[in-house]
Design an enzyme around this catalytic site. Sequence first.
Site, PDB file in Angstrom:
ATOM      1  N   HIS A   1     -73.799  53.523 -16.784  1.00  0.00           N
ATOM      2  CA  HIS A   1     -73.969  53.982 -15.403  1.00  0.00           C
ATOM      3  C   HIS A   1     -72.884  53.357 -14.516  1.00  0.00           C
ATOM      4  O   HIS A   1     -72.232  54.046 -13.729  1.00  0.00           O
ATOM      5  CB  HIS A   1     -75.368  53.609 -14.897  1.00  0.00           C
ATOM      6  CG  HIS A   1     -75.578  53.826 -13.443  1.00  0.00           C
ATOM      7  ND1 HIS A   1     -76.071  55.004 -12.924  1.00  0.00           N
ATOM      8  CD2 HIS A   1     -75.349  53.008 -12.388  1.00  0.00           C
ATOM      9  CE1 HIS A   1     -76.140  54.899 -11.608  1.00  0.00           C
ATOM     10  NE2 HIS A   1     -75.707  53.691 -11.258  1.00  0.00           N
ATOM     11  N   GLU A   2     -72.697  52.055 -14.655  1.00  0.00           N
ATOM     12  CA  GLU A   2     -71.660  51.376 -13.868  1.00  0.00           C
ATOM     13  C   GLU A   2     -70.268  51.875 -14.256  1.00  0.00           C
ATOM     14  O   GLU A   2     -69.408  52.058 -13.394  1.00  0.00           O
ATOM     15  CB  GLU A   2     -71.769  49.856 -14.020  1.00  0.00           C
ATOM     16  CG  GLU A   2     -73.082  49.269 -13.518  1.00  0.00           C
ATOM     17  CD  GLU A   2     -73.420  49.621 -12.069  1.00  0.00           C
ATOM     18  OE1 GLU A   2     -72.492  49.856 -11.269  1.00  0.00           O
ATOM     19  OE2 GLU A   2     -74.619  49.667 -11.734  1.00  0.00           O
TER      20      GLU A   2
END
Length: 182
Positions: A32-33
Amino acid sequence: INACCLPNGTIIVFRGLLEKHNDDELAWVIAHELGHGVAHHSAEMLSKAIIQELAIDSFIDKDSGSLKIAGTHIAAFITNLKYSRTQENEADRLALLFMNKAGFNMQGAITALNKFKTEAGDNSKWAEWLSTHPHPENRLKNVKTAITQLEKNPNHSWGGLKDELLEKAKVKAIEYYLSKNK
């Protein structure tokens, strides 16, 4: 219990996350990051802020009083929250793509989000429009839908990450801002 992606692409994972999440959940958080970095979300937010500042400078009379100027900045901030939620959804989908390609179990996204929801407690008091992240229930629903789409078609795509015209407009706005402030 958090993680973040710095503007230079460095991903920071806090110890609490490592201690409370399994490999598939951590893979989703890190992916996600990574999605934020790949999509250049920090640059996108900066360019939107510059465009808003240009608009505020152009349309607000500086002599009209600080209350009007402050109100305009608050309205711009609240408007940006929606863009932040859009970026979170985009990073969620990118994370699922990355996880799927890397061979991780995409269900880790669901269990991670359920843990986040439990750890955060009852945040239903806050309206989604005041948050930088989608409401946990909406986010879970979106992630489940995205997983179903990827399970049906591993090559599924939600369209291009960036619209070419928007990117050109951002570059022009930044160039204009820099030339104006020399």
